[in-house]
Design a protein around this motif. Structure first.
Motif, PDB file in Angstrom:
ATOM      1  N   LEU A  71       0.833  -1.193   0.000  1.00  0.00           N
ATOM      2  CA  LEU A  71       0.000   0.000   0.000  1.00  0.00           C
ATOM      3  C   LEU A  71       0.872   1.249   0.000  1.00  0.00           C
ATOM      4  O   LEU A  71       1.893   1.303   0.695  1.00  0.00           O
ATOM      5  N   LEU A  72       0.448   2.248  -0.759  1.00  0.00           N
ATOM      6  CA  LEU A  72       1.087   3.565  -0.751  1.00  0.00           C
ATOM      7  C   LEU A  72       0.029   4.603  -0.411  1.00  0.00           C
ATOM      8  O   LEU A  72      -0.977   4.718  -1.105  1.00  0.00           O
ATOM      9  N   LEU A  73       0.264   5.350   0.664  1.00  0.00           N
ATOM     10  CA  LEU A  73      -0.613   6.458   1.042  1.00  0.00           C
ATOM     11  C   LEU A  73       0.185   7.751   0.971  1.00  0.00           C
ATOM     12  O   LEU A  73       1.296   7.828   1.506  1.00  0.00           O
ATOM     13  N   CYS A  74      -0.371   8.753   0.303  1.00  0.00           N
ATOM     14  CA  CYS A  74       0.262  10.066   0.181  1.00  0.00           C
ATOM     15  C   CYS A  74      -0.721  11.129   0.668  1.00  0.00           C
ATOM     16  O   CYS A  74      -1.919  11.044   0.381  1.00  0.00           O
ATOM     17  N   HIS A  75      -0.199  12.136   1.390  1.00  0.00           N
ATOM     18  CA  HIS A  75      -1.091  13.170   1.926  1.00  0.00           C
ATOM     19  C   HIS A  75      -0.343  14.477   2.100  1.00  0.00           C
ATOM     20  O   HIS A  75       0.806  14.500   2.542  1.00  0.00           O
ATOM     21  N   GLY A  76      -1.009  15.555   1.732  1.00  0.00           N
ATOM     22  CA  GLY A  76      -0.435  16.886   1.910  1.00  0.00           C
ATOM     23  C   GLY A  76      -0.721  17.444   3.285  1.00  0.00           C
ATOM     24  O   GLY A  76      -1.843  17.336   3.791  1.00  0.00           O
ATOM     25  N   LYS A  77       0.295  18.070   3.888  1.00  0.00           N
ATOM     26  CA  LYS A  77       0.104  18.644   5.230  1.00  0.00           C
ATOM     27  C   LYS A  77      -0.751  19.902   5.196  1.00  0.00           C
ATOM     28  O   LYS A  77      -1.247  20.343   6.228  1.00  0.00           O
ATOM     29  N   GLY A  78      -0.937  20.473   3.997  1.00  0.00           N
ATOM     30  CA  GLY A  78      -1.784  21.647   3.857  1.00  0.00           C
ATOM     31  C   GLY A  78      -3.197  21.328   3.403  1.00  0.00           C
ATOM     32  O   GLY A  78      -3.949  22.244   3.030  1.00  0.00           O
ATOM     33  N   ASP A  79      -3.590  20.062   3.460  1.00  0.00           N
ATOM     34  CA  ASP A  79      -4.918  19.643   3.002  1.00  0.00           C
ATOM     35  C   ASP A  79      -5.988  20.163   3.954  1.00  0.00           C
ATOM     36  O   ASP A  79      -6.002  19.822   5.137  1.00  0.00           O
ATOM     37  N   ASP A  80      -6.891  21.004   3.438  1.00  0.00           N
ATOM     38  CA  ASP A  80      -7.958  21.553   4.278  1.00  0.00           C
ATOM     39  C   ASP A  80      -9.309  20.910   3.976  1.00  0.00           C
ATOM     40  O   ASP A  80     -10.337  21.361   4.482  1.00  0.00           O
ATOM     41  N   VAL A  81      -9.317  19.855   3.156  1.00  0.00           N
ATOM     42  CA  VAL A  81     -10.552  19.124   2.855  1.00  0.00           C
ATOM     43  C   VAL A  81     -10.572  17.796   3.608  1.00  0.00           C
ATOM     44  O   VAL A  81     -11.454  17.541   4.425  1.00  0.00           O
ATOM     45  N   VAL A  82      -9.598  16.944   3.321  1.00  0.00           N
ATOM     46  CA  VAL A  82      -9.358  15.755   4.144  1.00  0.00           C
ATOM     47  C   VAL A  82      -8.095  16.059   4.932  1.00  0.00           C
ATOM     48  O   VAL A  82      -6.986  16.014   4.387  1.00  0.00           O
ATOM     49  N   LEU A  83      -8.252  16.410   6.187  1.00  0.00           N
ATOM     50  CA  LEU A  83      -7.118  16.902   6.977  1.00  0.00           C
ATOM     51  C   LEU A  83      -5.994  15.864   7.041  1.00  0.00           C
ATOM     52  O   LEU A  83      -6.242  14.656   7.068  1.00  0.00           O
ATOM     53  N   TYR A  84      -4.768  16.382   7.082  1.00  0.00           N
ATOM     54  CA  TYR A  84      -3.585  15.514   7.114  1.00  0.00           C
ATOM     55  C   TYR A  84      -3.657  14.495   8.251  1.00  0.00           C
ATOM     56  O   TYR A  84      -3.281  13.326   8.073  1.00  0.00           O
ATOM     57  N   LYS A  85      -4.186  14.917   9.404  1.00  0.00           N
ATOM     58  CA  LYS A  85      -4.224  14.007  10.567  1.00  0.00           C
ATOM     59  C   LYS A  85      -5.066  12.772  10.268  1.00  0.00           C
ATOM     60  O   LYS A  85      -4.786  11.689  10.799  1.00  0.00           O
ATOM     61  N   HIS A  86      -6.083  12.915   9.406  1.00  0.00           N
ATOM     62  CA  HIS A  86      -6.927  11.760   9.082  1.00  0.00           C
ATOM     63  C   HIS A  86      -6.181  10.788   8.172  1.00  0.00           C
ATOM     64  O   HIS A  86      -6.324   9.568   8.304  1.00  0.00           O
ATOM     65  N   GLY A  87      -5.381  11.304   7.254  1.00  0.00           N
ATOM     66  CA  GLY A  87      -4.545  10.436   6.438  1.00  0.00           C
ATOM     67  C   GLY A  87      -3.506   9.713   7.273  1.00  0.00           C
ATOM     68  O   GLY A  87      -3.280   8.504   7.104  1.00  0.00           O
ATOM     69  N   GLU A  88      -2.902  10.452   8.210  1.00  0.00           N
ATOM     70  CA  GLU A  88      -1.886   9.875   9.088  1.00  0.00           C
ATOM     71  C   GLU A  88      -2.482   8.808  10.006  1.00  0.00           C
ATOM     72  O   GLU A  88      -1.921   7.715  10.162  1.00  0.00           O
ATOM     73  N   ARG A  89      -3.633   9.110  10.585  1.00  0.00           N
ATOM     74  CA  ARG A  89      -4.288   8.145  11.481  1.00  0.00           C
ATOM     75  C   ARG A  89      -4.730   6.893  10.716  1.00  0.00           C
ATOM     76  O   ARG A  89      -4.685   5.779  11.245  1.00  0.00           O
ATOM     77  N   SER A  90      -5.171   7.080   9.480  1.00  0.00           N
ATOM     78  CA  SER A  90      -5.586   5.941   8.668  1.00  0.00           C
ATOM     79  C   SER A  90      -4.400   5.028   8.387  1.00  0.00           C
ATOM     80  O   SER A  90      -4.520   3.794   8.451  1.00  0.00           O
ATOM     81  N   ALA A  91      -3.247   5.618   8.083  1.00  0.00           N
ATOM     82  CA  ALA A  91      -2.033   4.824   7.861  1.00  0.00           C
ATOM     83  C   ALA A  91      -1.655   4.063   9.132  1.00  0.00           C
ATOM     84  O   ALA A  91      -1.291   2.878   9.076  1.00  0.00           O
ATOM     85  N   GLU A  92      -1.767   4.736  10.277  1.00  0.00           N
ATOM     86  CA  GLU A  92      -1.442   4.090  11.556  1.00  0.00           C
ATOM     87  C   GLU A  92      -2.405   2.941  11.841  1.00  0.00           C
ATOM     88  O   GLU A  92      -1.999   1.878  12.334  1.00  0.00           O
ATOM     89  N   ALA A  93      -3.707   3.140  11.535  1.00  0.00           N
ATOM     90  CA  ALA A  93      -4.709   2.088  11.768  1.00  0.00           C
ATOM     91  C   ALA A  93      -4.417   0.873  10.894  1.00  0.00           C
ATOM     92  O   ALA A  93      -4.517  -0.274  11.353  1.00  0.00           O
ATOM     93  N   LEU A  94      -4.036   1.102   9.649  1.00  0.00           N
ATOM     94  CA  LEU A  94      -3.710  -0.010   8.756  1.00  0.00           C
ATOM     95  C   LEU A  94      -2.484  -0.765   9.259  1.00  0.00           C
ATOM     96  O   LEU A  94      -2.477  -1.992   9.336  1.00  0.00           O
ATOM     97  N   LYS A  95      -1.443  -0.022   9.619  1.00  0.00           N
ATOM     98  CA  LYS A  95      -0.208  -0.671  10.092  1.00  0.00           C
ATOM     99  C   LYS A  95      -0.443  -1.448  11.380  1.00  0.00           C
ATOM    100  O   LYS A  95       0.039  -2.574  11.531  1.00  0.00           O
TER     101      LYS A  95
END
Length: 258
Positions: free
Chosen positions: A192-216
């Protein structure tokens, strides 16, 4: 190059009487030897055509891209206003309420598109924003071997990419994966490859980061998470270069030494 594709799915709930119909599917043919097919899913309110135009420019001649268009449906985050969407959504985060029926229907559409590919072709799914969420949901179904409704998920995925997205149903992932040795094995081996911008104001970066942590934390060990310091809710050449390089290695495409 494109072709029409329509597939009927049942609505989100009893009040949605009309069946939902998937829109047009656009196909980008491989320019070289066909080694992999990836279904790529657009974001909320978009369509398959816009992404097919970008994917056609990538230096990945061995990949066939299939870019479907989501059904137009009432979307809770828009106050019920209809939009092209892979499922109903009220909160763009890993903790949001889950429209499992809608996600199952879209994941089944992905499986249907991949199921007719030749047996020697590696299969993948990717997407942007809500498309990424659907791709990650498909990854969880692939590892679990079942959809949320219990029906078998039969396609073997070899790569999953999510850009600026989130993992739906993250709280139920543990029971799906840790309850089966076979599911745990599939989860551990799926790239799996997940990419996320820290300036994302639609899907906040923390949600991408937490999703990666949940998968791992639930056994998806073959996961790469890349962040981009000034990136908002769109893609940039640097990110697409990372996607190309990752796919070349993960899918062992021509020109990559093992």
């Amino acid at each position: 190059m494109s072709h029409g594709s329509s597939s009927l799915v049942s609505g989100m709930n009893a009040s949605t009487k009309a069946a939902l119909e998937f829109g047009r599917t656009h196909v980008v043919r491989p320019k070289g030897r066909h080694q992999a097919t990836i279904v790529w899913l657009h974001g909320l309110g978009d369509n398959g055509a816009s992404w097919s135009q970008l994917l056609e420019t990538l230096p990945l001649p061995n990949i066939k891209w299939i870019c479907p268009t989501a059904p137009a449906r009432p979307v809770s985050i828009f106050g019920g206003f209809p939009s092209t969407a892979w499922f109903d959504v009220g909160d763009l985060s890993e903790d949001g309420p889950a429209d499992v029926e809608g996600m199952d229907a879209s994941a089944a559409h992905v499986e249907k598109l991949l199921s007719t590919e030749p047996a020697d072709i590696k299969l993948g799914v990717g997407g942007f924003s809500m498309g990424a969420a659907t791709a990650l949901y498909s990854a969880s179904c692939s590892a679990h071997g079942r959809y949320g409704n219990g029906n078998p998920y039969t396609v073997n995925l070899s790569a999953v990419v999510g850009l600026s997205g989130w993992l739906p149903c993250s709280r139920s992932l543990k029971n799906k994966i840790q309850g089966s040795e076979e599911a745990a094995r599939r989860a551990a081996s799926l790239p799996l490859l997940l990419c996320h911008g820290k300036g994302d104001d639609v899907v906040l970066y923390k949600h991408g980061e937490r999703s990666a942590e949940a998968l791992k934390s639930n056994g998806f060990q073959n996961l790469t998470f890349k962040s981009y310091s000034r990136l908002a809710h769109y893609t940039i050449p640097e990110e697409m270069d990372d996607v190309c390089n990752w796919l070349k290695v993960s899918l062992m495409l021509d020109g990559v030494s093992s």
